[in-house]
Design an enzyme around this catalytic site. Structure first.
Site, PDB file in Angstrom:
ATOM      1  N   GLY A 228      -1.411  -4.634   8.561  1.00 17.67           N
ATOM      2  CA  GLY A 228      -0.611  -4.353   7.669  1.00 17.67           C
ATOM      3  C   GLY A 228       0.884  -4.916   7.907  1.00 17.67           C
ATOM      4  CD  GLU A 269      -8.569  -2.053  12.864  1.00 18.31           C
ATOM      5  OE1 GLU A 269      -8.288  -2.299  11.408  1.00 18.31           O
ATOM      6  OE2 GLU A 269      -9.239  -1.590  13.312  1.00 18.31           O
ATOM      7  N   PRO A 270      -3.741  -6.284  13.574  1.00 17.69           N
ATOM      8  CG  PRO A 270      -2.413  -7.467  14.937  1.00 17.69           C
ATOM      9  CD  PRO A 270      -3.644  -6.563  14.878  1.00 17.69           C
ATOM     10  N   GLY A 271      -3.637  -8.916  10.951  1.00 17.62           N
ATOM     11  CA  GLY A 271      -4.271 -10.009  10.452  1.00 17.62           C
ATOM     12  C   GLY A 271      -3.368 -11.137  10.229  1.00 17.62           C
ATOM     13  CB  CYS A 338     -12.976 -25.924 -14.896  1.00 18.03           C
ATOM     14  SG  CYS A 338     -12.716 -25.961 -16.415  1.00 18.03           S
ATOM     15  CD  GLU A 339     -12.137 -19.837 -13.901  1.00 19.26           C
ATOM     16  OE1 GLU A 339     -11.663 -19.022 -14.548  1.00 19.26           O
ATOM     17  OE2 GLU A 339     -13.446 -19.976 -14.293  1.00 19.26           O
ATOM     18  CE1 TYR A 366      -7.495 -10.889   5.102  1.00 19.76           C
ATOM     19  CE2 TYR A 366      -5.242 -10.876   5.664  1.00 19.76           C
ATOM     20  CZ  TYR A 366      -6.391 -10.424   5.944  1.00 19.76           C
ATOM     21  OH  TYR A 366      -6.413  -9.322   6.746  1.00 19.76           O
TER      22      TYR A 366
HETATM   23  N1  PLP Z   1      -7.794  -3.395   9.407  1.00 21.74           N
HETATM   24  C1  PLP Z   1      -8.555  -3.515   8.449  1.00 21.74           C
HETATM   25  C2  PLP Z   1      -9.582  -2.194   8.363  1.00 21.74           C
HETATM   26  C3  PLP Z   1      -8.263  -4.123   7.273  1.00 21.74           C
HETATM   27  O1  PLP Z   1      -9.007  -3.912   6.053  1.00 21.74           O
HETATM   28  C4  PLP Z   1      -7.558  -5.237   7.229  1.00 21.74           C
HETATM   29  C5  PLP Z   1      -7.058  -5.831   6.095  1.00 21.74           C
HETATM   30  O2  PLP Z   1      -7.797  -6.096   5.162  1.00 21.74           O
HETATM   31  C6  PLP Z   1      -6.702  -5.341   8.412  1.00 21.74           C
HETATM   32  C7  PLP Z   1      -7.104  -4.641   9.454  1.00 21.74           C
HETATM   33  C8  PLP Z   1      -5.647  -6.468   8.374  1.00 21.74           C
HETATM   34  O3  PLP Z   1      -4.635  -6.287   7.533  1.00 21.74           O
HETATM   35  P1  PLP Z   1      -3.126  -7.502   7.718  1.00 21.74           P
HETATM   36  O4  PLP Z   1      -4.036  -8.779   7.569  1.00 21.74           O
HETATM   37  O5  PLP Z   1      -2.521  -7.198   6.462  1.00 21.74           O
HETATM   38  O6  PLP Z   1      -2.720  -7.271   8.819  1.00 21.74           O
END
Ligand code: PLP
Length: 411
Positions: A228, A269-271, A338-339, A366
């Site tokens: 997040g 858990e950064p994405g 086509c949306e 994503y």
């Molecule tokens: N951890 C969990 C359980 C998640 O569901 C997510 C995103 O959906 C993340 C980590 C990563 O979130 P972000 O990409 O916002 O850091």
């Protein structure tokens, strides 16, 4: 990352024109140096907390990216057994892998146990099934829903009362009953409140809950704060101040150790924070459609490749790299699906001509991982720029990919 030089736009030191020439469009391009930089930022910000960074694989599951992160000291967070298998394939050891499931069955959880992963459970029913099957033979972590509304918008917030994620903290009594009945060994506590959280207070609130619960769970070894962390999507956007959060949390971890004698690890858990900014989607302008009230720029990508603008109202900056000197005009950039697939409304871009190349920024997280073959279009190729070299890390789909698995029956 995308920047302009006297020789035109480049990503790292590679010219965008060369990338297009070599690999075609639409094309996802990732800047490996930027990914490593972001990882180091987090490792440094939370160094005082015995941090374990676990990349949220769902953001970008290309195995070369996973390998790059592993090489630089990241662990990994997975949400399906297949993501776990990708992680194992590139060399993550099971103890580095957090399996944070939601709404899956015990069969998939058990596969995770067999592989030796860290197991994170997020509802009472699965906790009961797990307790019955494993008792205290295999520890698990609890994903809590803290009733905190946080993050960019309601759709990407996961820690509020109406969200499907996590066990509501109000259900502590039921959790305790199950733990006692089946002697379940709880080794960690987890909260992920959503995406794009720039407010330090949210992390402090999460910490308060996690530390409070940890006192009553004597075998807990780690607190997982989820992901997040926000990055800037446009000029003037606020980014999460990870250093500020790090210094607050360091004190809280120390205080907990002092009062209980237990030194806990901090997991995150950064994405997006790791891969969003590092990724660009390169696309070609197919058509410029001048309607009486609006000028559309139709490109050779769409919601099949980048669904975030439509799914989350996400803002992605768009740059015309083919005409940096052109006069600015206002355009609405749309896909070829086509949306309704608006990628950006009312954007000021330097004059756009058919055949120009646009770069959609912040597309690393994503983006490809949510891509599809909708309209029977091919998913794009992916390229990683690492050590100054641009390498193909996924081929563009072909018609065989679209036909694979289809069974043509006698009609
Ligand atoms: N951890 C969990 C359980 C998640 O569901 C997510 C995103 O959906 C993340 C980590 C990563 O979130 P972000 O990409 O916002 O850091």
């Amino acid at each position: 990352m995308l920047h302009i030089t006297s020789e035109g736009f480049k990503i790292q030191d590679v010219s965008v024109n060369n990338l297009v020439h070599q690999f075609g469009t639409p094309l996802y391009v990732y800047d490996g140096k930027k990914i490593i930089e972001q990882l180091k930022k987090l490792q440094t910000a939370f160094a005082g907390c015995d941090v374990k960074v676990k990349f949220a694989a769902k953001a970008l599951t290309n195995i070369s990216i996973l390998k790059l992160l592993k090489k630089n000291g990241s662990g990994i967070d997975v949400v399906s057994i297949n993501e776990a298998k990708l992680a194992l394939k590139v060399g993550f050891v099971p103890s580095e892998i957090m399996f944070t499931s939601n709404c899956i069955d015990l069969v998939e959880v058990s596969e995770g146990v067999q592989l030796g992963l860290n197991i994170n459970l997020d509802n009472l029913s699965i906790l009961e099934q797990y307790g019955k099957k494993y008792g205290n033979n295999y520890p698990c972590c609890l994903r809590l829903n803290p009733s905190i509304l946080a993050g960019g918008n309601y759709k990407i917030s996961t820690g509020h009362k109406l969200s499907k994620f996590g066990i509501p903290i109000e259900q502590l009594t039921q959790i305790n009953e199950l733990i006692l009945r089946y002697k379940i060994d709880i080794n960690g506590l987890h909260i992920h409140t959503g995406s794009e959280i720039s407010d330090t207070e949210v992390f402090i609130k999460m910490a308060t809950i996690l530390f409070d619960w940890a006192k009553d769970f004597p075998h807990v070894k780690f607190l997982d704060f989820g992901g997040g962390f926000k990055v800037a999507y446009k000029a003037g956007d606020k980014e999460t101040n990870v250093n500020e959060i790090g210094s607050h949390l360091e004190k809280l971890f120390e205080a907990f150790e002092k009062s209980t004698g237990r030194k806990l690890q901090m997991w995150i858990e950064p994405g997006k924070f790791l891969v969003s900014d590092a990724g660009s989607l390169l696309t070609k302008v197919n058509t410029v459609k001048k309607n009486p009230t609006i000028t559309f720029v139709g490109v050779n990508t769409g919601l099949n490749h980048l669904i975030r603008p439509m799914m989350y109202d996400a803002y992605h900056e768009i740059v015309n790299v083919s005409n940096p000197e052109g006069n600015e005009h206002v355009y609405t950039i749309v896909g070829n699906i086509c949306e309704t697939d608006t990628l950006g409304s009312d954007r000021k871009l330097t004059e756009v001509r058919e055949g120009d190349i646009l770069v959609i920024k912040n597309a690393g997280a994503y983006g490809y991982s949510m891509a599809s073959n909708y309209n029977s279009r091919f998913r794009p190729a992916e390229v990683l720029i690492y050590n100054g070299k641009a390498q193909l890390i996924r081929e563009r789909d072909t018609l065989e990919d679209i036909l694979r698995g289809q069974v043509e029956v006698e009609i």
